[in-house]
Design a protein around this motif. Structure first.
Motif, PDB file in Angstrom:
ATOM      1  N   ASN A  73       0.542  -1.104  -0.155  1.00 54.22           N
ATOM      2  CA  ASN A  73       0.282   0.061  -0.200  1.00 54.22           C
ATOM      3  C   ASN A  73       0.609   1.658  -0.468  1.00 54.22           C
ATOM      4  N   LEU A  74       0.249   2.556  -1.039  1.00 56.23           N
ATOM      5  CA  LEU A  74       1.377   3.710  -0.942  1.00 56.23           C
ATOM      6  C   LEU A  74       0.856   4.180   1.211  1.00 56.23           C
ATOM      7  N   TRP A  75       2.306   4.706   1.322  1.00 53.32           N
ATOM      8  CA  TRP A  75       2.241   5.358   2.600  1.00 53.32           C
ATOM      9  C   TRP A  75       1.419   6.937   2.959  1.00 53.32           C
ATOM     10  N   ALA A  76       0.138   6.669   3.474  1.00 48.75           N
ATOM     11  CA  ALA A  76      -0.927   8.266   3.240  1.00 48.75           C
ATOM     12  C   ALA A  76      -0.245   8.444   4.534  1.00 48.75           C
ATOM     13  N   PRO A  77      -1.385   9.729   4.625  1.00 46.52           N
ATOM     14  CA  PRO A  77      -0.748  10.675   5.273  1.00 46.52           C
ATOM     15  C   PRO A  77      -1.602  10.134   6.864  1.00 46.52           C
ATOM     16  N   ASN A  78      -1.933  11.171   8.028  1.00 46.27           N
ATOM     17  CA  ASN A  78      -2.829  10.954   9.240  1.00 46.27           C
ATOM     18  C   ASN A  78      -2.691   9.152   9.796  1.00 46.27           C
ATOM     19  N   THR A  79      -0.932   8.855   9.194  1.00 44.65           N
ATOM     20  CA  THR A  79      -1.570   7.037   9.680  1.00 44.65           C
ATOM     21  C   THR A  79      -0.116   6.947  10.668  1.00 44.65           C
ATOM     22  N   VAL A  80      -0.470   6.409  11.898  1.00 38.50           N
ATOM     23  CA  VAL A  80       0.649   6.414  12.945  1.00 38.50           C
ATOM     24  C   VAL A  80       1.411   4.948  12.188  1.00 38.50           C
ATOM     25  N   ALA A  81       2.574   5.493  12.275  1.00 45.15           N
ATOM     26  CA  ALA A  81       3.701   4.453  11.513  1.00 45.15           C
ATOM     27  C   ALA A  81       4.765   3.966  12.929  1.00 45.15           C
ATOM     28  N   GLN A  82       5.533   2.607  13.124  1.00 43.56           N
ATOM     29  CA  GLN A  82       6.506   2.112  13.906  1.00 43.56           C
ATOM     30  C   GLN A  82       7.517   3.108  13.599  1.00 43.56           C
ATOM     31  N   VAL A  83       8.301   3.180  14.339  1.00 45.35           N
ATOM     32  CA  VAL A  83       9.491   3.326  13.611  1.00 45.35           C
ATOM     33  C   VAL A  83      11.029   2.716  14.129  1.00 45.35           C
ATOM     34  N   SER A  84      11.763   2.710  13.657  1.00 46.73           N
ATOM     35  CA  SER A  84      13.605   1.957  14.456  1.00 46.73           C
ATOM     36  C   SER A  84      14.364   2.937  14.247  1.00 46.73           C
ATOM     37  N   LEU A  85      14.466   3.570  14.787  1.00 44.44           N
ATOM     38  CA  LEU A  85      15.825   4.412  14.312  1.00 44.44           C
ATOM     39  C   LEU A  85      17.577   3.747  15.862  1.00 44.44           C
ATOM     40  N   LYS A  86      17.599   2.651  16.132  1.00 45.25           N
ATOM     41  CA  LYS A  86      18.895   2.510  17.209  1.00 45.25           C
ATOM     42  C   LYS A  86      19.653   3.905  16.607  1.00 45.25           C
ATOM     43  N   ALA A  87      20.296   3.507  15.433  1.00 45.26           N
ATOM     44  CA  ALA A  87      21.155   4.923  16.537  1.00 45.26           C
ATOM     45  C   ALA A  87      21.197   6.422  16.682  1.00 45.26           C
ATOM     46  N   LEU A  88      19.486   6.995  16.375  1.00 47.61           N
ATOM     47  CA  LEU A  88      19.189   8.010  17.008  1.00 47.61           C
ATOM     48  C   LEU A  88      18.575   7.899  18.020  1.00 47.61           C
ATOM     49  N   LYS A  89      18.142   6.970  18.578  1.00 40.27           N
ATOM     50  CA  LYS A  89      17.608   6.512  19.887  1.00 40.27           C
ATOM     51  C   LYS A  89      16.359   7.258  19.557  1.00 40.27           C
ATOM     52  N   ARG A  90      15.601   6.219  18.942  1.00 38.39           N
ATOM     53  CA  ARG A  90      14.390   5.772  18.412  1.00 38.39           C
ATOM     54  C   ARG A  90      13.772   4.463  18.158  1.00 38.39           C
ATOM     55  N   ASP A  91      14.099   3.997  19.040  1.00 38.73           N
ATOM     56  CA  ASP A  91      13.126   2.203  18.290  1.00 38.73           C
ATOM     57  C   ASP A  91      12.803   2.034  19.026  1.00 38.73           C
ATOM     58  N   GLY A  92      11.461   1.900  17.937  1.00 38.32           N
ATOM     59  CA  GLY A  92      10.208   1.042  18.020  1.00 38.32           C
ATOM     60  C   GLY A  92       8.753   1.953  18.916  1.00 38.32           C
ATOM     61  N   ILE A  93       9.684   3.040  18.408  1.00 34.49           N
ATOM     62  CA  ILE A  93       8.153   4.230  18.490  1.00 34.49           C
ATOM     63  C   ILE A  93       6.790   4.779  16.995  1.00 34.49           C
ATOM     64  N   GLU A  94       6.125   4.945  17.897  1.00 36.84           N
ATOM     65  CA  GLU A  94       5.355   5.410  16.920  1.00 36.84           C
ATOM     66  C   GLU A  94       4.618   6.725  16.748  1.00 36.84           C
ATOM     67  N   ARG A  95       5.077   6.950  15.300  1.00 36.77           N
ATOM     68  CA  ARG A  95       4.898   8.678  15.375  1.00 36.77           C
ATOM     69  C   ARG A  95       3.683   8.593  13.774  1.00 36.77           C
ATOM     70  N   LEU A  96       2.844   9.141  14.030  1.00 38.46           N
ATOM     71  CA  LEU A  96       1.949   9.776  12.662  1.00 38.46           C
ATOM     72  C   LEU A  96       2.962  10.584  11.387  1.00 38.46           C
ATOM     73  N   ILE A  97       2.265  10.110  10.094  1.00 36.77           N
ATOM     74  CA  ILE A  97       2.797  10.580   9.311  1.00 36.77           C
ATOM     75  C   ILE A  97       1.787  11.944   9.169  1.00 36.77           C
ATOM     76  N   VAL A  98       3.006  12.780   9.402  1.00 37.81           N
ATOM     77  CA  VAL A  98       2.631  14.297   8.668  1.00 37.81           C
ATOM     78  C   VAL A  98       2.252  15.187   7.174  1.00 37.81           C
ATOM     79  N   GLU A  99       3.315  14.435   6.508  1.00 37.79           N
ATOM     80  CA  GLU A  99       3.673  14.503   5.570  1.00 37.79           C
ATOM     81  C   GLU A  99       4.547  13.902   4.452  1.00 37.79           C
ATOM     82  N   LEU A 100       4.291  13.505   3.775  1.00 39.30           N
ATOM     83  CA  LEU A 100       4.990  12.799   2.208  1.00 39.30           C
ATOM     84  C   LEU A 100       5.486  13.673   1.110  1.00 39.30           C
ATOM     85  N   VAL A 101       6.682  13.468   0.703  1.00 34.04           N
ATOM     86  CA  VAL A 101       7.321  14.335  -0.802  1.00 34.04           C
ATOM     87  C   VAL A 101       7.562  12.206  -1.574  1.00 34.04           C
TER      88      VAL A 101
END
Length: 397
Positions: A319-347
């Motif tokens: 499925n295409l990424w869509a705004p207003n979707t809560v996405a699980q994000v894992s960025l261990k190197a940036l100390k953001r592992d397994g958190i949930e954030r809202l997709i606000v904007e897509l390009v």
């Protein structure tokens, strides 16, 4: 050999992947072969827009295709519609080495954003928020689709300001209804609460994230935000007194309209913000309580931003990424592992560097609409005091 490659692709799960070819449909003709693509959409972006660049010669049809400003069109990624609207601008350029066309497209909502809100009457009575928004959107031939009961809030009286656009009027209604409104791929509008769906394991370092940046800030945040009764009638100190503000605060504490940001309270507790209580609030100061909490949440949400570049336009389900979707994000190197954030904007973009998707994510609190007081004349008590007419309110106009 091609059959062997197709079989391998099916076994590995690649064979049924949706196409990411970008096309524009104008006058029933599907035009492909775009060399550069940028499609921008988001919760706070209206209208959604697209920029396409290519030569006017179509290799598939072997004909020169004409695209004119004002044409009704639709942008597709594979078979999935992304934007339905109008060709806004067409730039044609010729050089010794090339003949190109640059097409700018905007969704149908551009007419809500730029055109005046004109309806039969500028006052709407006894309607819910959804009905008001539908009436305003209909002036541009746009339908409204609610999600999870969004817009189901009764509004006794709503007045359209003569000079405002339909977008501005809809924005005020959505604040009353505590919901978001944004474009749909079919050219209509979605009315929804914050975060309608969740995509598990959406973005992960080492899998589909090419680059990422995380911002955590205390800029613009306060340890506490308190609503105060801003009237000199309750004070004993003069404005020149050093205790003037302190008395304001002390006399307002029984209202109990205060919100805290623990991220600031624990480090800089002296950072405080005072907001005046607005006329028309109820006896319990419910609006003031919601207002200070929204202010604190919004400032926190806007201070926690993740910007990343994904190597695909689609999630693991195709499925295409869509705004207003809560996405699980894992960025261990940036100390953001397994958190949930809202997709606000897509390009969605494609150029000589390949296919990429730039994604902006924030905590859901960042998108919660600002609460707004209903007009004074909508307050039942105020209407009972000022009205001499005991007849029921007329039906919606």
């Amino acid at each position: 050999m091609s059959g062997l490659l197709s079989s391998i692709g099916d076994v590995l799960g690649y064979g049924n992947q949706p196409s990411d070819a970008v096309s524009i449909v104008v006058g029933g003709v599907k035009i492909t072969g775009w060399t550069e693509v940028q499609i921008r959409c988001g919760v706070e972006i209206m209208p959604w827009s697209a920029d396409l660049i290519a030569t006017e010669w179509q290799p598939d049809s072997q004909t020169a295709v004409t695209i004119n400003e004002g044409d009704v069109c639709q942008i597709l990624i594979g078979n999935d519609p992304v934007i339905t609207g109008y060709v806004i601008t067409v730039d044609r350029e010729i050089t010794p080495d090339s003949h190109t066309v640059h097409v700018a497209v905007a969704s149908k909502s551009i007419d809500l954003v730029e055109s005046a809100a004109e309806i039969a009457t500028y006052q709407l009575n006894s309607m819910n928020a959804l009905a008001i928004i539908q009436k305003l959107a209909a002036t541009a031939g746009i339908s409204v689709y609610p999600v999870n009961g969004a817009g189901n809030v009764d509004i006794q009286i709503f007045s359209i300001i003569l000079s405002e656009t339909a977008y501005e009027a809809i924005e005020r209604v959505c604040r009353l209804a505590n919901c978001l409104f944004y474009d749909r791929p079919d050219g209509n509008i979605t009315l929804a609460p914050v975060g309608t769906t969740i995509v598990p394991s959406a973005f992960a370092q080492g899998r589909n994230v090419e680059a990422a940046r995380v911002r955590a800030s205390q800029a613009g945040r306060f340890a506490s935000i308190q609503a105060i009764i801003q009237t000199p009638l309750v004070l004993t100190q003069s404005p020149t007194s050093s205790d003037y503000v302190s008395e304001f605060t002390a006399k307002t504490k029984p209202v109990n309209a205060i919100a805290y940001d623990q991220g600031v309270t624990n480090t800089r507790p002296w950072r405080k913000m005072l907001l005046p209580i607005e006329a028309g609030d109820d006896a319990n100061y419910d609006y003031a309580k919601r207002r200070v909490q929204w202010e604190s949440n919004r400032r926190y949400g806007r201070s926690q931003v993740i910007e990343l570049t994904c190597d695909s336009w689609r999630d693991g389900q195709g499925n295409l990424w869509a705004p207003n979707t809560v996405a699980q994000v894992s960025l261990k190197a940036l100390k953001r592992d397994g958190i949930e954030r809202l997709i606000v904007e897509l390009v969605f973009r494609r150029d000589e560097g390949g296919t990429h998707c730039d994604v902006t994510l924030m905590p859901p609190e960042a998108m919660t609409p600002e609460p707004i007081l209903l007009p004074v004349q909508q307050n039942e008590g105020m209407r009972a005091i000022t009205s001499t007419d005991t007849a029921p309110l007329p039906g919606g106009m």
